[in-house]
Design a protein around this motif. Structure first.
Motif, PDB file in Angstrom:
ATOM      1  N   LEU A  48       0.816  -1.220   0.000  1.00 48.51           N
ATOM      2  CA  LEU A  48       0.000   0.000   0.000  1.00 48.51           C
ATOM      3  C   LEU A  48       0.846   1.265   0.000  1.00 48.51           C
ATOM      4  O   LEU A  48       0.515   2.248  -0.662  1.00 48.51           O
ATOM      5  CB  LEU A  48      -0.944   0.005   1.206  1.00 48.51           C
ATOM      6  CG  LEU A  48      -2.047  -1.059   1.187  1.00 48.51           C
ATOM      7  CD1 LEU A  48      -2.898  -0.958   2.454  1.00 48.51           C
ATOM      8  CD2 LEU A  48      -2.929  -0.909  -0.049  1.00 48.51           C
ATOM      9  N   ARG A  49       1.927   1.263   0.771  1.00 47.21           N
ATOM     10  CA  ARG A  49       2.762   2.471   0.811  1.00 47.21           C
ATOM     11  C   ARG A  49       3.328   2.781  -0.574  1.00 47.21           C
ATOM     12  O   ARG A  49       3.454   3.940  -0.957  1.00 47.21           O
ATOM     13  CB  ARG A  49       3.903   2.296   1.815  1.00 47.21           C
ATOM     14  CG  ARG A  49       3.488   2.398   3.271  1.00 47.21           C
ATOM     15  CD  ARG A  49       4.694   2.646   4.164  1.00 47.21           C
ATOM     16  NE  ARG A  49       4.325   2.611   5.572  1.00 47.21           N
ATOM     17  CZ  ARG A  49       4.445   1.556   6.350  1.00 47.21           C
ATOM     18  NH1 ARG A  49       4.930   0.428   5.856  1.00 47.21           N
ATOM     19  NH2 ARG A  49       4.109   1.588   7.620  1.00 47.21           N
ATOM     20  N   GLN A  50       3.683   1.729  -1.305  1.00 47.48           N
ATOM     21  CA  GLN A  50       4.224   1.937  -2.654  1.00 47.48           C
ATOM     22  C   GLN A  50       3.140   2.460  -3.601  1.00 47.48           C
ATOM     23  O   GLN A  50       3.385   3.352  -4.413  1.00 47.48           O
ATOM     24  CB  GLN A  50       4.797   0.617  -3.180  1.00 47.48           C
ATOM     25  CG  GLN A  50       6.002   0.119  -2.398  1.00 47.48           C
ATOM     26  CD  GLN A  50       6.218  -1.372  -2.601  1.00 47.48           C
ATOM     27  OE1 GLN A  50       5.408  -2.191  -2.199  1.00 47.48           O
ATOM     28  NE2 GLN A  50       7.337  -1.719  -3.232  1.00 47.48           N
ATOM     29  N   MET A  51       1.922   1.916  -3.470  1.00 43.09           N
ATOM     30  CA  MET A  51       0.831   2.350  -4.350  1.00 43.09           C
ATOM     31  C   MET A  51       0.361   3.753  -4.021  1.00 43.09           C
ATOM     32  O   MET A  51      -0.032   4.513  -4.903  1.00 43.09           O
ATOM     33  CB  MET A  51      -0.335   1.364  -4.249  1.00 43.09           C
ATOM     34  CG  MET A  51      -0.085   0.040  -4.942  1.00 43.09           C
ATOM     35  SD  MET A  51      -1.552  -1.022  -5.002  1.00 43.09           S
ATOM     36  CE  MET A  51      -1.616  -1.634  -3.326  1.00 43.09           C
ATOM     37  N   PHE A  52       0.395   4.121  -2.723  1.00 38.13           N
ATOM     38  CA  PHE A  52      -0.123   5.419  -2.303  1.00 38.13           C
ATOM     39  C   PHE A  52       0.977   6.459  -2.131  1.00 38.13           C
ATOM     40  O   PHE A  52       0.738   7.549  -1.621  1.00 38.13           O
ATOM     41  CB  PHE A  52      -0.876   5.299  -0.976  1.00 38.13           C
ATOM     42  CG  PHE A  52      -2.090   4.409  -1.057  1.00 38.13           C
ATOM     43  CD1 PHE A  52      -2.728   4.199  -2.266  1.00 38.13           C
ATOM     44  CD2 PHE A  52      -2.585   3.789   0.070  1.00 38.13           C
ATOM     45  CE1 PHE A  52      -3.844   3.384  -2.349  1.00 38.13           C
ATOM     46  CE2 PHE A  52      -3.703   2.971   0.005  1.00 38.13           C
ATOM     47  CZ  PHE A  52      -4.328   2.766  -1.208  1.00 38.13           C
ATOM     48  N   THR A  57       2.687   6.424  -9.496  1.00 37.13           N
ATOM     49  CA  THR A  57       2.679   5.949 -10.883  1.00 37.13           C
ATOM     50  C   THR A  57       3.997   5.258 -11.251  1.00 37.13           C
ATOM     51  O   THR A  57       4.020   4.415 -12.139  1.00 37.13           O
ATOM     52  CB  THR A  57       2.429   7.108 -11.863  1.00 37.13           C
ATOM     53  OG1 THR A  57       3.375   8.155 -11.606  1.00 37.13           O
ATOM     54  CG2 THR A  57       1.028   7.653 -11.698  1.00 37.13           C
ATOM     55  N   THR A  58       5.088   5.601 -10.575  1.00 37.97           N
ATOM     56  CA  THR A  58       6.356   4.914 -10.823  1.00 37.97           C
ATOM     57  C   THR A  58       6.244   3.444 -10.443  1.00 37.97           C
ATOM     58  O   THR A  58       6.697   2.554 -11.176  1.00 37.97           O
ATOM     59  CB  THR A  58       7.490   5.582 -10.029  1.00 37.97           C
ATOM     60  OG1 THR A  58       7.611   6.945 -10.426  1.00 37.97           O
ATOM     61  CG2 THR A  58       8.814   4.873 -10.268  1.00 37.97           C
ATOM     62  N   PHE A  59       5.623   3.177  -9.289  1.00 37.82           N
ATOM     63  CA  PHE A  59       5.414   1.790  -8.857  1.00 37.82           C
ATOM     64  C   PHE A  59       4.463   1.069  -9.809  1.00 37.82           C
ATOM     65  O   PHE A  59       4.694  -0.079 -10.188  1.00 37.82           O
ATOM     66  CB  PHE A  59       4.861   1.777  -7.432  1.00 37.82           C
ATOM     67  CG  PHE A  59       4.573   0.393  -6.909  1.00 37.82           C
ATOM     68  CD1 PHE A  59       5.599  -0.493  -6.657  1.00 37.82           C
ATOM     69  CD2 PHE A  59       3.261  -0.007  -6.673  1.00 37.82           C
ATOM     70  CE1 PHE A  59       5.333  -1.774  -6.170  1.00 37.82           C
ATOM     71  CE2 PHE A  59       2.985  -1.274  -6.191  1.00 37.82           C
ATOM     72  CZ  PHE A  59       4.027  -2.165  -5.941  1.00 37.82           C
ATOM     73  N   THR A  60       3.380   1.757 -10.213  1.00 35.63           N
ATOM     74  CA  THR A  60       2.417   1.157 -11.135  1.00 35.63           C
ATOM     75  C   THR A  60       3.075   0.799 -12.461  1.00 35.63           C
ATOM     76  O   THR A  60       2.842  -0.284 -13.017  1.00 35.63           O
ATOM     77  CB  THR A  60       1.251   2.124 -11.394  1.00 35.63           C
ATOM     78  OG1 THR A  60       0.588   2.412 -10.160  1.00 35.63           O
ATOM     79  CG2 THR A  60       0.247   1.534 -12.358  1.00 35.63           C
ATOM     80  N   ARG A  61       3.921   1.684 -12.954  1.00 36.41           N
ATOM     81  CA  ARG A  61       4.624   1.412 -14.209  1.00 36.41           C
ATOM     82  C   ARG A  61       5.564   0.215 -14.052  1.00 36.41           C
ATOM     83  O   ARG A  61       5.670  -0.629 -14.946  1.00 36.41           O
ATOM     84  CB  ARG A  61       5.396   2.642 -14.669  1.00 36.41           C
ATOM     85  CG  ARG A  61       6.096   2.477 -15.997  1.00 36.41           C
ATOM     86  CD  ARG A  61       6.773   3.762 -16.436  1.00 36.41           C
ATOM     87  NE  ARG A  61       5.799   4.774 -16.817  1.00 36.41           N
ATOM     88  CZ  ARG A  61       6.132   6.001 -17.214  1.00 36.41           C
ATOM     89  NH1 ARG A  61       7.407   6.353 -17.265  1.00 36.41           N
ATOM     90  NH2 ARG A  61       5.202   6.870 -17.541  1.00 36.41           N
ATOM     91  N   ILE A 432      -5.443   3.142 -14.626  1.00 40.86           N
ATOM     92  CA  ILE A 432      -5.728   3.916 -15.841  1.00 40.86           C
ATOM     93  C   ILE A 432      -4.434   4.326 -16.539  1.00 40.86           C
ATOM     94  O   ILE A 432      -4.310   4.255 -17.762  1.00 40.86           O
ATOM     95  CB  ILE A 432      -6.577   5.153 -15.492  1.00 40.86           C
ATOM     96  CG1 ILE A 432      -7.971   4.708 -15.003  1.00 40.86           C
ATOM     97  CG2 ILE A 432      -6.702   6.087 -16.683  1.00 40.86           C
ATOM     98  CD1 ILE A 432      -8.838   5.856 -14.531  1.00 40.86           C
ATOM     99  N   GLN A 433      -3.467   4.742 -15.728  1.00 37.11           N
ATOM    100  CA  GLN A 433      -2.191   5.184 -16.290  1.00 37.11           C
ATOM    101  C   GLN A 433      -1.531   4.072 -17.110  1.00 37.11           C
ATOM    102  O   GLN A 433      -1.052   4.308 -18.222  1.00 37.11           O
ATOM    103  CB  GLN A 433      -1.250   5.604 -15.152  1.00 37.11           C
ATOM    104  CG  GLN A 433       0.009   6.313 -15.598  1.00 37.11           C
ATOM    105  CD  GLN A 433      -0.218   7.787 -15.858  1.00 37.11           C
ATOM    106  OE1 GLN A 433      -0.934   8.450 -15.123  1.00 37.11           O
ATOM    107  NE2 GLN A 433       0.394   8.308 -16.908  1.00 37.11           N
ATOM    108  N   ALA A 434      -1.534   2.845 -16.579  1.00 37.13           N
ATOM    109  CA  ALA A 434      -0.892   1.726 -17.270  1.00 37.13           C
ATOM    110  C   ALA A 434      -1.605   1.397 -18.571  1.00 37.13           C
ATOM    111  O   ALA A 434      -0.966   1.057 -19.571  1.00 37.13           O
ATOM    112  CB  ALA A 434      -0.862   0.503 -16.350  1.00 37.13           C
ATOM    113  N   VAL A 435      -2.930   1.480 -18.586  1.00 40.74           N
ATOM    114  CA  VAL A 435      -3.693   1.209 -19.812  1.00 40.74           C
ATOM    115  C   VAL A 435      -3.392   2.262 -20.866  1.00 40.74           C
ATOM    116  O   VAL A 435      -3.161   1.953 -22.041  1.00 40.74           O
ATOM    117  CB  VAL A 435      -5.207   1.176 -19.505  1.00 40.74           C
ATOM    118  CG1 VAL A 435      -6.007   0.921 -20.785  1.00 40.74           C
ATOM    119  CG2 VAL A 435      -5.532   0.103 -18.471  1.00 40.74           C
TER     120      VAL A 435
END
Length: 544
Positions: A48-52, A57-61, A432-435
């Motif tokens: 969660l800390r990474q996602m929030f 967005t760096t973690f999501t990417r 959404i960013q990844a899509v």
């Protein structure tokens, strides 16, 4: 301080929740364990800390680049979360089986507490009735009639900034001015009144100041909203009338701030509703009286059949919902575009040339003329693609489901599968960013901000992906029955403000580096101060 017995029992309830969650998440196996994903950063917080994080967005990417379109991530106490950007899976989640994959409980319940039973806090038939009643408000025909109000606010903002830069380049905190303009536009068009005119003489209305505090305060309560509130609601641990009494006595300053924000928004919404009702009664219920969104909504509601009619509390709840959503995402998107234009002066010059050429033909373009400006459109689309204001949305499976995929994936046991089993109550992250920046859809330069890509035919892969979004093969405004109902309003607002501002003003980066927090709605700040969003920029008068 001695707390009442009921409050003293809360730690026991929390401990019981922790024990049960630990058994369910740590001891028992889970179907999503067959999916690849990152290890938990901690046993308590998972990923969660990474996602929030501010730059989530760096973690999501990194999730996409390492694990692909279907990933297992961890929530609190090793809760399994499905993180999915596969287009076919998203069509099922957002469109084909949207009645199963509804908004998450935490999202619905927290929005009910903040706004009331509005579009953000309802599902099913109740949500359908509200959208049906609001659709006429956001029709293109009505948007055309709103154009003069958009331009009026844009000219006010332009004149203020020209005045500030009359003696040469000057650093101006642009986020506050962009937000003020966005709120004034939605106030005039949505409620038929002005709260805070875009000038320096008028002080800011308390309602507007309160609205701006909502996102920064909400970030600090994300875990409370996502984990504790749904547990309380699901098991009916606290009767609803007592919840506020308890909130006022918990040692949580941000929760007290949120309660204050909710009180002010509710009081103002009640006053606006009562005043609007009196105006409609005094002036008649004709379509010629009151062109603002709230007037139209209340007129349509008065004519509706019994089964479609909205009760007063649902109409009142739409007021602050409309104001907040129209302000937060639009000001985020517009601020990002100005920042991008400052970083890419060649694009800013090219956009200014197109605008000035258009001004020679039609000084103040109407709806169709404005939307015919190809480079302005390209700048907006590309910005909303690469830098969506809302990087992640969530859904929750209301029953056990099998989710099909567009491409097969390999599981941890070595099998290749074309679908995955999704247990009931699973939280689903939709990045959404990844899509929007998927190289398999947009090509090898998908991470680059290139407005020119929209001036040529898009790759076949974009159309073949069939991303279930309502806007330009993107997921920026979501899709299905929970599509952002005001996305055309937001798009028109951005284009009008850019048309007026870029013609008259040059925007450059200031001395301090702008950092973007992507936890929730993306907002700019300096010095990592998320609680005080701001975007200082250097502005000057553009060469004639």
């Amino acid at each position: 301080m001695i707390y009442p017995p009921f409050l003293q029992s809360i730690p026991v309830l929390v401990a019981a929740l922790a024990v049960w969650t630990a058994l369910r998440h740590f001891v028992f196996s889970h179907p999503l364990d067959k999916l690849f994903g990152p290890p938990p950063e901690s046993l308590y917080m998972g990923n969660l800390r990474q996602m929030f994080a501010a730059d989530g967005t760096t973690f999501t990417r990194s999730l996409f680049q390492r694990y692909g379109r279907v990933v297992r991530v961890y929530g609190m106490l090793k809760e399994r979360i499905l993180h999915v950007s596969d287009p076919k899976a998203l069509r099922h989640i957002l469109v084909k089986e949207q009645h199963v994959y509804e908004e998450s409980t935490w999202f619905l319940e927290s929005n009910k507490k903040i706004f009331g039973p509005s579009l953000l806090g309802t599902i099913g038939e109740q949500h359908r009735r509200q959208r049906k009643m609001l659709n006429p408000v956001f029709s293109i025909a009505h948007m055309r009639k709103m154009m003069p109000k958009f331009y009026s606010v844009a000219y006010d903002l332009r004149d203020i900034l020209l005045l500030k830069s009359r003696d040469g380049p000057r650093e101006v905190e642009m986020l506050s001015w962009v937000t003020k303009a966005a709120l004034e536009i939605v106030s005039l068009c949505g409620l038929g009144k002005s709260f805070s005119p875009v000038n320096e003489e008028e002080g800011e209305d308390q309602y507007i100041t309160t609205m701006k505090r909502l996102t920064p305060i909400g970030r600090g309560l994300r875990l409370t909203r996502q984990y504790f509130l749904p547990f309380v609601v699901k098991y009916q641990l606290v009767p609803s009338p007592l919840l506020r009494w308890i909130s006022d006595r918990l040692p949580m300053p941000r929760l007290h701030q949120m309660c204050e924000v909710v009180d002010i928004m509710q009081d103002v919404s009640l006053g606006i509703f009562a005043q609007k009702r009196r105006e409609l009664q005094d002036n008649g219920n004709s379509d010629e009286n009151g062109k603002d969104f709230l007037s139209i909504l209340m007129r349509e509601n008065s004519k509706a059949s019994l089964e479609d009619k909205l009760p007063d509390d649902e109409v009142i709840a739409q007021i602050s919902t409309l104001m907040f959503t129209a302000m937060d995402t639009t000001s985020s998107a517009l601020s990002r575009i100005l920042w991008l234009l400052a970083k890419h002066p060649d694009v800013q010059i090219k956009l200014r040339e197109e605008i000035r050429k258009a001004k020679q033909e039609f000084d103040e373009p109407d709806y169709d003329q404005l939307f015919s400006l190809k480079y302005l459109d390209a700048v907006c689309r590309e910005s909303l693609r690469v830098y969506t204001p809302l990087p992640i949305i969530t859904r929750q499976a209301r029953q056990n489901m099998v989710l099909p995929l567009s491409r097969p994936i390999k599981t941890t046991d070595g099998k290749v599968v074309q679908s995955i089993y999704v247990p009931k109550d699973t939280i689903i992250n939709i990045p959404i960013q990844a899509v929007n920046e998927d190289p398999g859809i947009w090509g090898p330069d998908s991470y680059d901000w290139k407005p020119e890509r929209w001036l040529s035919p898009l790759p076949d892969s974009v159309h073949e992906a069939r991303v279930p979004g309502v806007y330009s093969n993107l997921l920026t405004f979501a899709g299905g029955s929970r599509t952002c109902i005001g996305f055309k309003f937001s798009e028109m607002e951005m284009k009008v403000l850019l048309y007026v501002l870029i013609d008259a003003l040059q925007f450059d980066l200031g001395q301090e580096e702008i950092q973007w927090s992507c936890s929730g709605v993306s907002t700019p700040s300096i010095n990592d101060n998320e609680l005080q969003p701001q975007m200082p920029m250097l502005i000057s008068r553009a060469d004639a």
